[in-house]
Design an enzyme around this catalytic site. Structure first.
Site, PDB file in Angstrom:
ATOM      1  CB  SER A   7      20.154 -31.368   9.507  1.00 50.67           C
ATOM      2  OG  SER A   7      19.785 -31.661  10.836  1.00 50.67           O
ATOM      3  CG  ASP A 252      12.734 -34.917  12.420  1.00 52.27           C
ATOM      4  OD1 ASP A 252      12.999 -34.118  13.335  1.00 52.27           O
ATOM      5  OD2 ASP A 252      13.205 -34.820  11.267  1.00 52.27           O
ATOM      6  CG  HIS A 255      15.042 -31.865  10.869  1.00 48.87           C
ATOM      7  ND1 HIS A 255      15.433 -33.011  11.543  1.00 48.87           N
ATOM      8  CD2 HIS A 255      16.180 -31.241  10.491  1.00 48.87           C
ATOM      9  CE1 HIS A 255      16.753 -33.079  11.555  1.00 48.87           C
ATOM     10  NE2 HIS A 255      17.232 -32.021  10.933  1.00 48.87           N
TER      11      HIS A 255
END
Length: 291
Positions: A7, A252, A255
């Site tokens: 991702s 997170d 990312h």
């Protein structure tokens, strides 16, 4: 152009779409409704971007959603490339390939359909070969698959590992990334597992590049590791959702925010594509002069 990997690779693709929105918004031409396999086309430029979410690059299977450390247990078939991407990329001119963060989960390694070891699987009579063993084998298999494609004539970019920045805990144990400024070079360094994974990528890339050269295939290194190591301030933390959404997410620190530091990856990529185009034009001129 195909983005193949986890991702974070899709994160780079999203950055590219945002940057290109200044000139055109793409059409969704995905052959499936699966969000893990998307395609967008820019009709005015005859340019297509595709995302193949394949976090291990090789064939894999979740065998336990909880696992020994409560983040799953996966079978990895280290000598079998995942055909969901490998059978689709011959039509692309550029591949940007990556893998990394999913290798911090427990894994069981298979070769020739037999268990050869694992990484933190805690199974009796199964040797822990560490993450490094599986990581090397995965890239070797992926690069071999590209070099063995019959009709692929494009350029493969390896986008190197971008370290996460969890502090005061792991991703599922309260870790967070709340810094608001980049590190200075003197404040951090690439070490431990991050360094090992990076070096494995470089070593396997070199082998694949040499093999590819024999077949007229090009491999290029999109090295983002050191640049991103210095950017603990570039992650969404707990803000990776729309303000009106009432959701609870893990912090997170893997990312990257958009806009944010990840946009520089596409700046790097653009310059490398320009250099590739200049080199191709030069080679064509030399060929014409020779003939």
């Amino acid at each position: 152009m195909a983005f193949v990997g986890d991702s974070v690779g899709r994160n780079q693709m999203q950055s590219l779409i945002c940057l290109l929105s200044r000139v055109e918004w793409p059409m969704d031409v995905s052959p499936t409704t699966d969000d893990y396999f998307k395609r967008w086309k820019y009709p005015s430029y005859n340019f297509t971007i595709a995302a193949f979410w394949i976090p291990y690059l090789v064939k894999s299977k979740m065998v336990d959603s909880i696992g020994p450390s409560h983040n799953g247990l996966f079978n990895l078939y280290l000598d079998q490339v995942d055909e969901k991407w490998a059978t689709q990329i011959e039509e692309f001119d550029y591949i940007i390939i990556n893998a990394g963060h999913w290798f911090f989960r427990p894994m069981i390694f298979y070769e020739n359909q037999n268990i050869v070891g694992c990484c933190e699987c805690l199974l009796k009579n199964v040797t822990d070969l560490t993450v490094h063993y599986g990581y090397r084998k995965v890239f070797r298999t992926a690069f071999k698959a590209i070099n063995n494609l019959q009709n692929f004539k494009g350029v493969t970019f390896l986008r190197t590992f971008a370290p996460s920045h969890f502090e005061k805990g792991t991703w599922n144990q309260g870790g967070n990334c709340v810094r608001t400024k980049p590190f200075k070079n003197s404040e951090t360094q690439l070490n431990g597992t991050n360094l090992e994974l990076y070096m494995i990528q470089l070593e396997e890339f070199k082998i694949a590049k040499n093999e590819g050269r024999k077949k007229g295939l090009k491999f290029r290194l999109l090295d983002t590791t050191q640049a991103m190591l210095l950017r603990p301030d570039g992650h969404p933390s707990s803000y990776g959702h729309w303000p009106h959404e009432k959701v609870t997410l893990y912090n997170d620190c893997v990312h990257w925010c958009l806009p944010g530091p990840i946009d520089t990856w596409n700046d790097f990529l653009l310059e490398m594509l320009k250099m590739e185009d200049m080199k191709s034009a030069k080679d064509e001129r030399l060929q014409v002069q020779t003939n």
